[in-house]
Design a protein around this motif. Structure first.
Motif, PDB file in Angstrom:
ATOM      1  N   ARG A  85      -0.438   7.843   0.945  1.00 11.71           N
ATOM      2  CA  ARG A  85       0.167   8.655   0.050  1.00 11.71           C
ATOM      3  C   ARG A  85       1.496   7.697  -0.849  1.00 11.71           C
ATOM      4  NH1 ARG A  85      -2.151  13.644  -1.202  1.00 11.71           N
ATOM      5  NH2 ARG A  85      -3.437  14.018   0.489  1.00 11.71           N
ATOM      6  N   GLU A  86       1.942   6.864  -0.070  1.00  8.51           N
ATOM      7  CA  GLU A  86       3.143   5.943  -0.447  1.00  8.51           C
ATOM      8  C   GLU A  86       2.595   5.374  -1.591  1.00  8.51           C
ATOM      9  OE1 GLU A  86       6.770   4.397  -1.547  1.00  8.51           O
ATOM     10  OE2 GLU A  86       6.176   6.030  -0.380  1.00  8.51           O
ATOM     11  N   PHE A  87       1.413   4.571  -1.482  1.00  7.05           N
ATOM     12  CA  PHE A  87       0.730   3.878  -2.580  1.00  7.05           C
ATOM     13  C   PHE A  87       0.391   4.861  -3.858  1.00  7.05           C
ATOM     14  CE2 PHE A  87      -0.938  -0.439  -1.026  1.00  7.05           C
ATOM     15  CZ  PHE A  87       0.206  -0.748  -0.437  1.00  7.05           C
ATOM     16  N   ALA A  88      -0.071   6.146  -3.722  1.00  5.51           N
ATOM     17  CA  ALA A  88      -0.376   7.155  -4.562  1.00  5.51           C
ATOM     18  C   ALA A  88       0.936   7.410  -5.154  1.00  5.51           C
ATOM     19  CB  ALA A  88      -1.011   8.267  -3.833  1.00  5.51           C
ATOM     20  N   PHE A  89       2.129   7.506  -4.667  1.00  7.20           N
ATOM     21  CA  PHE A  89       3.363   7.998  -5.285  1.00  7.20           C
ATOM     22  C   PHE A  89       3.659   6.869  -6.129  1.00  7.20           C
ATOM     23  CE2 PHE A  89       7.962   8.467  -4.987  1.00  7.20           C
ATOM     24  CZ  PHE A  89       8.241  10.035  -5.559  1.00  7.20           C
ATOM     25  N   GLU A  90       3.747   5.582  -5.573  1.00  8.51           N
ATOM     26  CA  GLU A  90       4.060   4.753  -6.438  1.00  8.51           C
ATOM     27  C   GLU A  90       3.409   4.148  -7.772  1.00  8.51           C
ATOM     28  OE1 GLU A  90       7.064   3.379  -6.538  1.00  8.51           O
ATOM     29  OE2 GLU A  90       7.414   4.655  -4.740  1.00  8.51           O
ATOM     30  N   LEU A  91       2.057   4.709  -7.603  1.00 10.08           N
ATOM     31  CA  LEU A  91       1.190   4.494  -8.693  1.00 10.08           C
ATOM     32  C   LEU A  91       1.527   5.746  -9.780  1.00 10.08           C
ATOM     33  CD1 LEU A  91      -1.310   3.678 -10.206  1.00 10.08           C
ATOM     34  CD2 LEU A  91      -2.993   4.950  -8.661  1.00 10.08           C
ATOM     35  N   GLN A 101      -4.105   3.852   5.472  1.00 12.13           N
ATOM     36  CA  GLN A 101      -5.354   3.599   6.294  1.00 12.13           C
ATOM     37  C   GLN A 101      -5.255   2.110   6.934  1.00 12.13           C
ATOM     38  OE1 GLN A 101      -8.523   4.181   3.480  1.00 12.13           O
ATOM     39  NE2 GLN A 101      -8.801   6.369   4.067  1.00 12.13           N
ATOM     40  N   GLN A 102      -4.085   1.751   6.863  1.00  8.93           N
ATOM     41  CA  GLN A 102      -4.157   0.369   7.336  1.00  8.93           C
ATOM     42  C   GLN A 102      -4.383   0.100   8.851  1.00  8.93           C
ATOM     43  OE1 GLN A 102      -1.544   1.736   5.979  1.00  8.93           O
ATOM     44  NE2 GLN A 102       0.275   1.108   6.813  1.00  8.93           N
ATOM     45  N   SER A 103      -3.744   1.395   9.371  1.00  2.61           N
ATOM     46  CA  SER A 103      -3.907   1.350  10.923  1.00  2.61           C
ATOM     47  C   SER A 103      -3.869   2.885  11.325  1.00  2.61           C
ATOM     48  CB  SER A 103      -2.535   0.803  11.399  1.00  2.61           C
ATOM     49  OG  SER A 103      -1.495   1.452  11.073  1.00  2.61           O
ATOM     50  N   PRO A 104      -4.355   2.983  12.765  1.00  6.49           N
ATOM     51  CA  PRO A 104      -4.167   4.399  13.048  1.00  6.49           C
ATOM     52  C   PRO A 104      -2.942   5.385  13.010  1.00  6.49           C
ATOM     53  CG  PRO A 104      -5.185   2.985  14.456  1.00  6.49           C
ATOM     54  CD  PRO A 104      -4.600   2.123  13.677  1.00  6.49           C
ATOM     55  N   ALA A 105      -2.888   6.419  13.104  1.00  9.15           N
ATOM     56  CA  ALA A 105      -1.706   7.187  12.653  1.00  9.15           C
ATOM     57  C   ALA A 105      -0.862   7.124  14.111  1.00  9.15           C
ATOM     58  CB  ALA A 105      -2.168   8.784  12.832  1.00  9.15           C
ATOM     59  N   LYS A 148      -6.133  -3.297  -1.917  1.00  9.74           N
ATOM     60  CA  LYS A 148      -6.666  -3.011  -0.611  1.00  9.74           C
ATOM     61  C   LYS A 148      -5.590  -1.702  -0.097  1.00  9.74           C
ATOM     62  CE  LYS A 148      -7.513  -4.633   4.141  1.00  9.74           C
ATOM     63  NZ  LYS A 148      -7.358  -6.021   4.611  1.00  9.74           N
ATOM     64  N   GLU A 149      -6.169  -0.813   0.389  1.00  8.24           N
ATOM     65  CA  GLU A 149      -5.428   0.314   0.936  1.00  8.24           C
ATOM     66  C   GLU A 149      -4.360   0.046   1.985  1.00  8.24           C
ATOM     67  OE1 GLU A 149      -5.017   4.504   0.428  1.00  8.24           O
ATOM     68  OE2 GLU A 149      -6.773   3.499  -0.459  1.00  8.24           O
ATOM     69  N   GLY A 150      -3.103   0.298   1.236  1.00  8.20           N
ATOM     70  CA  GLY A 150      -1.982   0.263   2.486  1.00  8.20           C
ATOM     71  C   GLY A 150      -1.464  -1.206   2.597  1.00  8.20           C
ATOM     72  N   ASP A 151      -2.074  -2.181   1.880  1.00  5.03           N
ATOM     73  CA  ASP A 151      -1.840  -3.743   2.039  1.00  5.03           C
ATOM     74  C   ASP A 151      -0.734  -4.008   0.826  1.00  5.03           C
ATOM     75  OD1 ASP A 151      -1.972  -6.584   1.838  1.00  5.03           O
ATOM     76  OD2 ASP A 151      -3.865  -6.429   2.692  1.00  5.03           O
ATOM     77  N   PHE A 152       0.538  -4.317   1.505  1.00  3.38           N
ATOM     78  CA  PHE A 152       1.536  -4.798   0.383  1.00  3.38           C
ATOM     79  C   PHE A 152       1.237  -6.052  -0.373  1.00  3.38           C
ATOM     80  CE2 PHE A 152       5.324  -2.408   2.877  1.00  3.38           C
ATOM     81  CZ  PHE A 152       4.629  -1.424   2.820  1.00  3.38           C
ATOM     82  N   GLU A 153       0.512  -6.953   0.480  1.00  2.06           N
ATOM     83  CA  GLU A 153       0.373  -8.101  -0.302  1.00  2.06           C
ATOM     84  C   GLU A 153      -0.671  -7.994  -1.306  1.00  2.06           C
ATOM     85  OE1 GLU A 153       1.647 -11.443  -0.197  1.00  2.06           O
ATOM     86  OE2 GLU A 153       3.040 -10.486   1.036  1.00  2.06           O
TER      87      GLU A 153
END
Length: 459
Positions: free
Chosen positions: A56-62, A30-34, A87-92
């Protein structure tokens, strides 16, 4: 063959889609438009429910971190509470929250140890090690970021502090390799020095060997001594020794087996090798040239990285359908600006694409996405898989979006000429994901039963 503009676009589309797929599930954060790149070619609809995150990447790693709960090296409530603050999609944000959680339980373990509570301290240290490792996962976009080595170091230190309080005998070992050594852990059933069957376990594209501890403990329970190690591109070897991945993994497995059979507590006639994730390519590659391996597990099986890219190109039709793998690789080796710019644009728009390419450049010591993909395309078992002589188990997950429809696993299985079995895990009870993350009970039961039969360990 120099690609024209249409072909360049098709190549980028194929790699962008493959990047998202290989990261776990096909969906954007969700960090940016598709990105308009992946949407230009239809991708398979995902069958991978979001977990806390819609990214989905964050969900997978969780899910991957939650899976450590099986062995007591994470706890569900701690993981879900941490994820809820990210924060969704935020690497930091991912790094910050997991690092805070890890610090908390590292401190709790120190307090328990000071108070004389050995078991409580050990358990806290194991969990802290997992959380530090999770925190470090998305930091690789800047290889010079000091937090990479610092956070990885805290993870390893916490893990080793836990090991020192555990009851399983072990050694921290250095395996001679070329002009240096590779780090390893040797876990023993007991400290009697008795010669026993050995299971060697190795990780893949993004893992550290401390994450393999649950595999080692399951092996110990079944009577195996277990050796884990990290090779080029992995763990300490890339972070501290700065040695990147190599495709000719036989030059890694040979020295590892040399070390293993030199030990009096290893039965040199019963040495098994288990490769996880990209290890499903690395371990078969090593076993093809190493006759001392007596049983092999490819978890999940990987046959040829370039094969998936070519399939996407050919399915796209047009001029791209006639491009060969060699032509694609040679073009990428020229480090084309237009390719790198387009991939970096896709990385900015999609979490999975960003992570795969950032980590790939990190572990391959590649200065651009094109250089990474050119090197990764060398990872092929074409003409090699047929040389494997030991019984081999090829694993696949029915919902593994790293390998949709098990194409890579089936290709490896089909090219084996040895005694072989293809084991596909359904998702009926959650075992269909990549390497059965989150379903270790089913994975260990099935794979160790097969291994026990091959190694004469069944009772």
């Amino acid at each position: 063959m120099k690609p024209n503009r249409a072909l360049i676009i098709m190549i980028i589309l194929s790699i962008a889609i493959f990047s998202v797929v290989s990261a776990g599930c096909t969906a954007t954060g969700q960090q940016s438009p598709a990105s308009p790149l992946p949407t230009a070619v239809a991708a398979p609809a995902p069958d991978c429910p979001a977990l806390v995150f819609t990214d989905r990447e964050f969900a997978f790693e969780l899910q991957r971190t939650l899976g450590a709960s099986y062995s007591g090296e994470a706890d569900i409530g701690e993981c879900l509470a941490t994820a809820s603050r990210i924060k969704e999609g935020d690497f930091e944000s991912w790094y910050s929250e997991w690092n805070k959680t890890a610090d908390n339980f590292r401190t709790a373990g120190d307090g328990s140890l000071a108070a004389g509570h050995r078991v409580t301290a050990m358990e806290a240290y194991y969990r802290a090690a997992t959380y530090y490792r999770t925190a470090e996962f998305f930091l690789h976009g800047n290889p010079a970021d000091p937090r990479i080595v610092e956070t990885w170091g805290k993870s390893r230190e916490s893990f080793r502090d836990a090991l020192s309080l555990d009851v399983v005998p072990y050694e921290i070992v250095a395996i001679p390799y070329e002009n240096t050594t590779l780090p390893g852990y040797f876990y023993m059933v007991d400290d009697s020095g008795t010669s026993r069957p050995l299971l060697i376990v190795q990780t893949g594209f993004d893992g550290c060997q401390e994450e393999l501890h649950p595999y080692a403990i399951e092996g110990i329970k079944r009577g195996y001594n277990v050796l884990t190690f990290e090779g080029p591109g992995q763990g300490e070897v890339i972070r501290v020794q700065n040695i990147p991945f190599r495709h000719d993994w036989e030059n890694v497995i040979g020295p590892v087996v040399d070390y293993a059979v030199s030990r009096p507590d290893v039965d040199e006639d019963r040495v098994a090798l288990w490769g996880i994730s990209l290890g499903g390519y690395l371990a078969p590659r090593g076993a093809a040239y190493e006759p001392r391996i007596t049983a092999l597990i490819a978890d999940g099986g990987t046959y040829d990285v370039g094969q998936t890219l070519l399939a996407n190109l050919q399915n796209g039709g047009g001029a791209s359908a006639n491009m060969t793998k060699i032509e694609l690789q040679e073009w990428l080796q020229t480090d084309p600006v237009e390719f790198n710019d387009a991939i970096r644009d896709a990385m900015a728009r999609d979490t999975g694409t960003r992570w795969l390419n950032e980590n790939g450049m990190f572990v391959f010591d590649a200065g651009s996405p094109a250089q990474f993909w050119a090197k990764w395309m060398d990872f092929s078992l074409v003409g090699v898989a047929e040389e494997i002589r030991c019984p081999t188990l090829v694993g696949a997950g029915a919902a593994d979006h790293f390998d949709p429809d098990g194409v890579q696993a089936k290709a490896l299985y089909d090219h084996l000429t040895c005694e072989r079995e293809l084991m596909v895990f359904s998702d009926d009870y959650g075992a269909g994901s990549h390497c059965q993350l989150g379903a270790f009970a089913q994975s260990f039961a099935a794979r160790f039963d097969w291994l026990d039969d091959q190694m004469g360990m069944s009772k």
